[in-house]
Scaffold this active site. Structure first.
Site, PDB file in Angstrom:
ATOM      1  N   HIS A 281       0.960  -1.241  -0.015  1.00 56.34           N
ATOM      2  CA  HIS A 281      -0.064  -0.027   0.033  1.00 56.34           C
ATOM      3  C   HIS A 281       0.990   1.250  -0.019  1.00 56.34           C
ATOM      4  O   HIS A 281       1.814   1.423   0.597  1.00 56.34           O
ATOM      5  CB  HIS A 281      -0.861  -0.048   1.036  1.00 56.34           C
ATOM      6  CG  HIS A 281      -0.277  -0.058   2.397  1.00 56.34           C
ATOM      7  ND1 HIS A 281      -0.005   1.167   3.198  1.00 56.34           N
ATOM      8  CD2 HIS A 281      -0.095  -0.906   3.333  1.00 56.34           C
ATOM      9  CE1 HIS A 281       0.200   0.983   4.415  1.00 56.34           C
ATOM     10  NE2 HIS A 281       0.275  -0.346   4.530  1.00 56.34           N
ATOM     11  N   GLU A 327      -4.804   2.006   2.706  1.00 56.63           N
ATOM     12  CA  GLU A 327      -4.764   0.770   3.405  1.00 56.63           C
ATOM     13  C   GLU A 327      -4.994   1.142   4.933  1.00 56.63           C
ATOM     14  O   GLU A 327      -5.700   0.324   5.826  1.00 56.63           O
ATOM     15  CB  GLU A 327      -3.400  -0.015   3.407  1.00 56.63           C
ATOM     16  CG  GLU A 327      -3.716  -1.484   3.953  1.00 56.63           C
ATOM     17  CD  GLU A 327      -3.366  -1.547   5.572  1.00 56.63           C
ATOM     18  OE1 GLU A 327      -3.569  -2.398   6.256  1.00 56.63           O
ATOM     19  OE2 GLU A 327      -2.477  -0.470   6.008  1.00 56.63           O
ATOM     20  N   GLU A 328      -4.438   2.189   5.335  1.00 61.47           N
ATOM     21  CA  GLU A 328      -4.355   2.639   6.913  1.00 61.47           C
ATOM     22  C   GLU A 328      -5.588   2.960   7.682  1.00 61.47           C
ATOM     23  O   GLU A 328      -5.735   2.643   8.640  1.00 61.47           O
ATOM     24  CB  GLU A 328      -3.291   3.671   7.074  1.00 61.47           C
ATOM     25  CG  GLU A 328      -1.584   3.218   6.909  1.00 61.47           C
ATOM     26  CD  GLU A 328      -1.261   2.229   7.916  1.00 61.47           C
ATOM     27  OE1 GLU A 328      -1.999   1.666   8.749  1.00 61.47           O
ATOM     28  OE2 GLU A 328      -0.060   1.860   7.441  1.00 61.47           O
ATOM     29  N   ASP A 355       3.448  -6.413   3.519  1.00 58.18           N
ATOM     30  CA  ASP A 355       2.942  -5.220   4.216  1.00 58.18           C
ATOM     31  C   ASP A 355       3.452  -5.502   5.871  1.00 58.18           C
ATOM     32  O   ASP A 355       2.544  -5.355   6.620  1.00 58.18           O
ATOM     33  CB  ASP A 355       1.542  -5.196   4.145  1.00 58.18           C
ATOM     34  CG  ASP A 355       0.955  -4.033   4.945  1.00 58.18           C
ATOM     35  OD1 ASP A 355       1.969  -3.098   5.272  1.00 58.18           O
ATOM     36  OD2 ASP A 355      -0.204  -3.772   5.234  1.00 58.18           O
TER      37      ASP A 355
END
Lengths: 463, 463
Positions: A281, A327-328, A355
């Site tokens: 990501h 993503e976060e 990741d």
């Protein structure tokens, strides 16, 4: 069903002598190229040091989209494009501030940072007594009587005797994710969470939190405190339960903005409609430069596709690198990618995510059928020279997970690097490029390329 | 012979169910204790930050002897003592200085350091033309005609595509060790060696060199240049082979001085006369604080013995921790320990050294009979939860190697940590405590204690 499995096994046996040799050679050429003419380290240097932290919706995130697209454009793949996706935009505002007031007027500053998604404190901050708890469950027994008007301090540390630091993280992260929503139900006015960090140091670690269905007016601010700060606060509370804690943050959730997943592909020569994805990501938290989380995964994914191409391998299937956005704090990129794939009736057979930091790779975890996992385990000897030894059932990755809904048969895999140092840096100011080792990063990219090569060459086993 | 082997195999099978469980528990308790109440990190902090680099014969080396003895004294072992040994004392003197003179008066400073054991330059330094070579073999073809009066620049880099960085080191270190002795034979006036470092950076890496039987008057000074410096020098030479190089160092070999191996032991309950050693070397180079090389190995060895004791294990055999003095430039401690053991007719059956950095442990290399290596391989499943997977034939360690002369049957083992980062720090200013990860260090100590436990419990296999 069974016959296709038998066919695969028979095929593997008959061709094993020749293939083994040719697989060994192909994999060696991948590792050699990665370690002698690797590109990932330079790419990550740019992402980290020229761009920096890439929180969704930020200027840096857009710069990262432009930069990685331009690099992918230069690599001669068949197609490079941007996939639009609306992402949340949360901003931290001015640096947070906090202190412990052990007696009126006697204060000690402690390092905190707002959790991602948190509301601000009132402009003047919050000052209140503190109730330390070890778990969300403990809130119920304390009840509104003990919690109303208080700051709840979640202080359950990561468990040091777990060998996988990710397991230790999983065992704690509910405090960060749901602590504020749960404490708010009992009338707490704020939440302070011990950083998800196995070291004792002064870095607060941010990360996503959510309010669930809490109405906006009932949402209370939440911040992480450094592990040293948590130890100090806990000790101070033991000496005097009536101390006060002050914190102030002016973070804010803005309207969603447009961003992009960055995608490149090599078209498959034999089965162009079977798609294999490799990705990480592109967004990161804002405190450090996101070198490990997840700049490393992005550049390793780009490198994996480059290594396949530059070693002269012609993929049978279409191989795509996808740099997912957000993503976060939303997973919008991963969800959008899967939604578009479903909409277009694309058949994804395999997806691999990196990741977990740019550390020495140890192997893979697979969210896949037993047959596919066993096939991967049979490749273990091919990976032995590179000290890759972990082939276990487990998680693939957050961004690729939504693809499972499109195709239950898909093989999802996650690169598993050595995890010991990851949470020293995760979501903190010290997730920076200087903590990346070039060779460790490169070994990860080569390991990913090798797995993709094998799954492309031999195909996944369908149910 | 064979019957004893069969007995061991049979014993292992019969008792395997019960033992496996009890071995699992013992090993788990070792790792748990190491990760939750480990002492090694604090010890190493003291060695690194309160004492610092511990070159043989230095005040710091003596402080390290005192400190480690006092710590071992406090742990309640059966016996702690100092074993005297005379060690060489080489001193670096004032900081070295070097530059490339591309045209008369146009100079660029480059980072160098004297190699350990080198003679000084004349007080005014040496300035000469430079001949770059890739190997000692190349000297012969160049001959005195091309080398007399010149500075020889050994610039063969470590091979990046080797997965084991130790293999890459072995492939280069002859330049450092014998470069000056060989170049001196052709009338060269000095030697500059590319640092044994896989990174491009500005740290020169020292390390031992020797003059063999070269008479003192023919010994020429030798220094390491940082990898960036080596690249610059090489490029400059390509542009103009007539450039000059200047360097100055006033290092000196003094008379031998008295020092010590630091030793502690737990007496064996069943076979007190069978001795098992675990150790590292207490001396280090002087540029950094010797945290990885080999402070880590010392504190892990101390910790291994402590972990066995604190988990309540009663060793059948006598287990000794030995902190060897002078591995780096003489190996006097290792030789003396073996000589005293031989003299006393002590029977050493096993020795384990940690001297490859305090990084995540991956396994062991064994200098032992096939039977013993196979026995260790059979324990692999016990180590699997801790991600220990390397059980290979190989080197034990420099300090324990002399014990092989006393007993050909001895099992020598070396801890094999992840090697990717080791040569970034090895023998350089950045071999410092801040590059130690607490958990990685602790896992190493626990891994060592677990292997000792197994070899003590089951015994080594005699020929």
């Amino acid at each position: 069903m069974k016959s296709s499995k038998l066919y695969v096994v028979a095929f593997l046996c008959v061709t094993s002598l020749f293939s083994q040799k040719s697989d060994e050679q192909q994999i060696k050429s991948i590792y050699d190229l990665a370690l002698t003419q690797g590109k990932s380290y330079d790419w990550l240097n740019h992402l980290s040091n020229q761009i920096g932290g890439r929180l969704s919706g930020s200027v840096q995130a857009e710069q990262a989209v432009d930069y990685t697209k331009s690099q992918l454009d230069s690599l001669g793949f068949d197609k490079v494009w941007l996939q639009p996706v609306m992402v949340p935009k949360w901003v931290r505002g001015i640096p947070e501030f906090a202190y412990i007031e052990s007696k009126p007027g006697i204060t000690t500053n402690v390092p905190i940072c707002a959790l991602g998604g948190s509301v601000a404190t009132p402009p003047g901050g919050i000052k209140a007594n503190v109730v330390e708890v070890q778990s969300i469950e403990e809130l119920e027994s304390l009840g509104e009587a003990k919690l109303k008007g208080k700051i709840v301090f979640f202080n359950r540390p990561m468990q040091a005797d777990l060998i996988s630091t990710f397991a230790a993280y999983s065992g704690c992260v509910d405090q960060r994710g749901q602590g504020a929503a749960e404490a708010g139900k009992y009338g707490a006015v704020g939440v302070i969470v011990r950083s998800m960090n196995l070291r004792l140091d002064d870095y607060p670690h941010t990360g996503a939190m959510g309010y669930g269905d809490t109405p906006s007016e009932n949402r209370i601010p939440a911040a992480a405190i450094s592990t040293n700060g948590a130890e100090l606060l806990s000790t101070t509370l033991k000496l005097n339960p009536n101390i006060q804690f002050y914190f102030k943050q002016n973070c804010k959730q803005l309207d969603d903005v447009k961003s992009y997943n960055v995608i490149a592909e090599i078209k498959g020569s034999t089965f162009p409609n079977e798609i294999m994805v490799v990705g990480g990501h592109l967004d990161s938290w804002d405190l450090g430069d996101g070198a490990h989380d997840d700049g490393a995964g992005c550049v390793q994914s780009m490198e994996a596709l480059r290594l396949l191409k530059e070693t002269g391998y012609t993929p049978k299937r279409t191989i795509r690198v996808v740099l997912f956005m957000n993503e976060e704090n939303g997973l919008r990129g991963g969800k959008e990618y899967a939604a578009v794939a479903k909409n277009k009736n694309e058949s994804h057979v395999f997806a691999l995510e990196s990741d977990a930091g740019g550390f020495t790779p140890r192997g893979f975890s697979f969210n896949a059928s037993e047959d596919n996992i066993n096939m991967a385990k049979n490749w273990a000897t091919l990976f032995e020279p590179y000290l890759i030894h972990v082939f276990v059932e487990g998680y693939g990755g957050a961004d690729i997970n939504p693809l499972k809904n499109n195709n239950d048969d898909i093989v999802l895999a996650g690169l598993r690097p050595d995890s010991q140092r990851y949470f020293d840096h995760h979501h903190a100011e010290n997730d920076t490029f200087e903590h990346i080792n070039k060779r460790e990063l490169e070994l990860g990219g080569a390991t990913m390329a090798s797995l993709i090569y094998l799954f492309d060459k031999y195909g996944t086993i369908k149910k």
